[in-house]
Design a protein around this motif. Structure first.
Motif, PDB file in Angstrom:
ATOM      1  N   SER A  64      21.481 -17.705  -3.127  1.00 26.45           N
ATOM      2  CA  SER A  64      20.390 -16.980  -3.775  1.00 26.45           C
ATOM      3  C   SER A  64      19.307 -18.002  -4.117  1.00 26.45           C
ATOM      4  N   ILE A  65      18.098 -17.796  -3.623  1.00 26.53           N
ATOM      5  CA  ILE A  65      17.017 -18.771  -3.859  1.00 26.53           C
ATOM      6  C   ILE A  65      16.478 -18.581  -5.273  1.00 26.53           C
ATOM      7  N   LYS A  66      16.526 -19.664  -6.059  1.00 22.24           N
ATOM      8  CA  LYS A  66      16.027 -19.557  -7.438  1.00 22.24           C
ATOM      9  C   LYS A  66      14.637 -20.151  -7.571  1.00 22.24           C
ATOM     10  N   ASP A  67      14.260 -20.976  -6.593  1.00 19.77           N
ATOM     11  CA  ASP A  67      12.937 -21.600  -6.634  1.00 19.77           C
ATOM     12  C   ASP A  67      12.701 -22.238  -5.260  1.00 19.77           C
ATOM     13  N   HIS A  68      11.469 -22.646  -5.022  1.00 20.07           N
ATOM     14  CA  HIS A  68      11.218 -23.292  -3.731  1.00 20.07           C
ATOM     15  C   HIS A  68      10.332 -24.527  -3.876  1.00 20.07           C
ATOM     16  N   ILE A  69      10.330 -25.320  -2.831  1.00 22.63           N
ATOM     17  CA  ILE A  69       9.432 -26.484  -2.746  1.00 22.63           C
ATOM     18  C   ILE A  69       8.593 -26.304  -1.487  1.00 22.63           C
ATOM     19  N   ASN A  70       7.275 -26.385  -1.671  1.00 22.83           N
ATOM     20  CA  ASN A  70       6.364 -26.306  -0.528  1.00 22.83           C
ATOM     21  C   ASN A  70       5.557 -27.590  -0.465  1.00 22.83           C
ATOM     22  N   ALA A 124       0.831  -1.219   0.000  1.00 20.61           N
ATOM     23  CA  ALA A 124       0.000   0.000   0.000  1.00 20.61           C
ATOM     24  C   ALA A 124       0.863   1.267   0.000  1.00 20.61           C
ATOM     25  N   CYS A 125       2.125   1.127   0.384  1.00 21.50           N
ATOM     26  CA  CYS A 125       3.042   2.285   0.376  1.00 21.50           C
ATOM     27  C   CYS A 125       3.684   2.485  -1.000  1.00 21.50           C
ATOM     28  N   GLY A 126       3.362   1.614  -1.953  1.00 19.77           N
ATOM     29  CA  GLY A 126       3.908   1.766  -3.303  1.00 19.77           C
ATOM     30  C   GLY A 126       5.123   0.889  -3.564  1.00 19.77           C
ATOM     31  N   VAL A 127       5.453   0.028  -2.610  1.00 20.02           N
ATOM     32  CA  VAL A 127       6.605  -0.872  -2.790  1.00 20.02           C
ATOM     33  C   VAL A 127       6.347  -1.827  -3.953  1.00 20.02           C
ATOM     34  N   LYS A 128       7.346  -2.025  -4.791  1.00 20.25           N
ATOM     35  CA  LYS A 128       7.204  -2.875  -5.989  1.00 20.25           C
ATOM     36  C   LYS A 128       7.973  -4.183  -5.862  1.00 20.25           C
ATOM     37  N   ARG A 129       8.981  -4.197  -4.991  1.00 19.63           N
ATOM     38  CA  ARG A 129       9.771  -5.420  -4.891  1.00 19.63           C
ATOM     39  C   ARG A 129      10.110  -5.728  -3.438  1.00 19.63           C
ATOM     40  N   ASP A 179      12.280 -13.437  -9.120  1.00 19.24           N
ATOM     41  CA  ASP A 179      12.443 -12.644 -10.346  1.00 19.24           C
ATOM     42  C   ASP A 179      13.860 -12.749 -10.925  1.00 19.24           C
ATOM     43  N   LYS A 180      13.922 -13.214 -12.166  1.00 20.03           N
ATOM     44  CA  LYS A 180      15.218 -13.504 -12.769  1.00 20.03           C
ATOM     45  C   LYS A 180      16.084 -12.252 -12.967  1.00 20.03           C
ATOM     46  N   PRO A 181      15.557 -11.190 -13.572  1.00 21.95           N
ATOM     47  CA  PRO A 181      16.383  -9.984 -13.739  1.00 21.95           C
ATOM     48  C   PRO A 181      16.891  -9.446 -12.403  1.00 21.95           C
ATOM     49  N   LEU A 182      16.034  -9.509 -11.392  1.00 22.36           N
ATOM     50  CA  LEU A 182      16.432  -9.026 -10.068  1.00 22.36           C
ATOM     51  C   LEU A 182      17.548  -9.898  -9.485  1.00 22.36           C
ATOM     52  N   ARG A 183      17.395 -11.204  -9.655  1.00 23.64           N
ATOM     53  CA  ARG A 183      18.427 -12.122  -9.150  1.00 23.64           C
ATOM     54  C   ARG A 183      19.761 -11.883  -9.845  1.00 23.64           C
ATOM     55  N   LYS A 184      19.658 -11.577 -11.117  1.00 29.19           N
ATOM     56  CA  LYS A 184      20.871 -11.322 -11.905  1.00 29.19           C
ATOM     57  C   LYS A 184      21.623 -10.107 -11.341  1.00 29.19           C
ATOM     58  N   VAL A 193       6.716 -15.328   0.027  1.00 29.75           N
ATOM     59  CA  VAL A 193       6.858 -15.199  -1.431  1.00 29.75           C
ATOM     60  C   VAL A 193       5.507 -15.461  -2.115  1.00 29.75           C
ATOM     61  N   ILE A 194       4.769 -16.442  -1.629  1.00 26.12           N
ATOM     62  CA  ILE A 194       3.440 -16.714  -2.209  1.00 26.12           C
ATOM     63  C   ILE A 194       2.539 -15.483  -2.034  1.00 26.12           C
ATOM     64  N   LEU A 195       2.548 -14.916  -0.830  1.00 25.62           N
ATOM     65  CA  LEU A 195       1.725 -13.717  -0.576  1.00 25.62           C
ATOM     66  C   LEU A 195       2.189 -12.536  -1.423  1.00 25.62           C
ATOM     67  N   ALA A 196       3.498 -12.389  -1.552  1.00 28.43           N
ATOM     68  CA  ALA A 196       4.040 -11.262  -2.316  1.00 28.43           C
ATOM     69  C   ALA A 196       3.658 -11.374  -3.789  1.00 28.43           C
ATOM     70  N   ARG A 197       3.692 -12.580  -4.342  1.00 25.83           N
ATOM     71  CA  ARG A 197       3.290 -12.759  -5.738  1.00 25.83           C
ATOM     72  C   ARG A 197       1.806 -12.455  -5.900  1.00 25.83           C
ATOM     73  N   PHE A 198       1.018 -12.861  -4.919  1.00 21.35           N
ATOM     74  CA  PHE A 198      -0.422 -12.559  -4.901  1.00 21.35           C
ATOM     75  C   PHE A 198      -0.637 -11.047  -4.929  1.00 21.35           C
ATOM     76  N   LEU A 199       0.242 -10.313  -4.231  1.00 18.79           N
ATOM     77  CA  LEU A 199       0.113  -8.850  -4.148  1.00 18.79           C
ATOM     78  C   LEU A 199       0.826  -8.145  -5.306  1.00 18.79           C
ATOM     79  N   GLY A 200       1.429  -8.928  -6.197  1.00 16.71           N
ATOM     80  CA  GLY A 200       2.053  -8.356  -7.388  1.00 16.71           C
ATOM     81  C   GLY A 200       3.453  -7.805  -7.166  1.00 16.71           C
ATOM     82  N   LEU A 201       4.099  -8.212  -6.080  1.00 10.66           N
ATOM     83  CA  LEU A 201       5.465  -7.748  -5.815  1.00 10.66           C
ATOM     84  C   LEU A 201       6.476  -8.680  -6.484  1.00 10.66           C
ATOM     85  N   GLN A 202       7.539  -8.095  -7.030  1.00 13.05           N
ATOM     86  CA  GLN A 202       8.679  -8.894  -7.493  1.00 13.05           C
ATOM     87  C   GLN A 202       9.431  -9.383  -6.259  1.00 13.05           C
TER      88      GLN A 202
END
Ligand code: HPA
Length: 263
Positions: free
Chosen positions: A119-125, A93-98, A149-154, A205-214
């Motif tokens: 660096s986490i590239k993927d997860h198992i739940n 809600a503060c405008g954070v994107k990532r 996010d791949k570009p961010l990880r890079k 991470v699941i919640l963040a993706r739901f909220l549209g955050l990288q």
């Protein structure tokens, strides 16, 4: 009580950082603008885990205005996988994107010893739970193909290189805790393709993706998985070992924020 957005005034963050065990003290290099106790903020609850303070620091960090969340709720504190939904909604809600997440984790790989950073590239739940259970909107069917996010990880990989710090990439497997895993569970995790195990981050991470955050997320390796060394695991050990990798990760983060995370 106030909303985080109101508490920040005209501070406009683009990035939020969640600092796990040991990292809250290690991270330096930012200029504090204001500081807000979770207890005063709508949607935030204090973490009951020792070694976690509970405050949001608004700061100028390199090229970015950031919110640093010191302390997080864990599923094992109450069995609520959506415990971080309030804080993540508040930062969005503060405008954070990532969102950049950090945690302490056990290594499944002999070549990735305590003190290293992954660096986490993927997860198992396979926990059997998900923080979006009960969410009524169709937005609950959130894609997880590019969760980290791949570009961010890079950009963080480049920062690690600049800082002269080795950082592996790997798969993080979420276990609920609070007991540590058994040696059989560690062998299973390794066969399933995990490189590290831990008790946080995946629900966020699941919640963040739901909220549209990288998202990008990093593990500080504090120990080898259960049964890999013959030693018993302890919370004390993870706390004692966190600063070593924590300092490395802090350096990587500082370098990345100073270079800038935008494309
Ligand atoms: N398992 C789960 N969580 C952890 C570990 C571990 O070995 N080390 C640090 N957090």
């Amino acid at each position: 009580m106030t909303t985080l957005k109101d508490a920040l005034g005209d501070f406009r963050p683009d990035t939020a950082l969640v600092l796990g065990s040991g990292l809250a003290d290690a991270l330096t290099g930012y200029e504090e603008v204001s500081r807000h106790a979770y207890g005063n903020l709508d949607g935030f609850a204090e973490s009951g885990v020792e070694g976690h303070v509970s405050e949001v620091v608004a700061a100028r960090f390199g090229k970015h205005d950031v919110l640093i969340l010191k302390g997080r709720q864990h599923y094992y504190e109450h069995g609520n996988a959506a415990a971080m939904r309030g804080p993540l909604e508040a930062v969005a809600a503060c405008g954070v994107k990532r969102l950049i997440l950090t945690n302490a984790a056990g290594s499944l790989d002999a070549d990735q010893p305590p003190g290293s950073v992954m660096s986490i590239k993927d997860h198992i739940n396979l926990s059997g739970t998900n923080p979006l259970i009960g969410e009524p909107s169709n937005a609950r069917f959130v894609g997880m193909t590019s969760a980290y996010d791949k570009p961010l990880r890079k950009r963080f990989r480049a920062a690690a290189k600049d800082a002269g710090i080795e950082m592996r990439r790997g798969v993080y497997m979420w276990f609920s805790g609070p007991s540590f895993e058994t040696p059989a569970e560690i062998r299973m995790a390794k066969r399933l393709g995990a490189d590290a195990v831990g008790m946080s981050t995946v629900p966020e991470v699941i919640l963040a993706r739901f909220l549209g955050l990288q998202c990008a997320a990093f593990s500080v390796i504090t120990n080898f998985g259960a049964g890999m060394t013959g030693d018993e695991l302890s919370h004390q050990e993870t706390q004692d070992m966190a600063p070593e990798g924590g300092l490395k990760l802090a350096k990587i983060l500082q370098t990345a924020f100073e270079k800038g995370l935008d494309e």
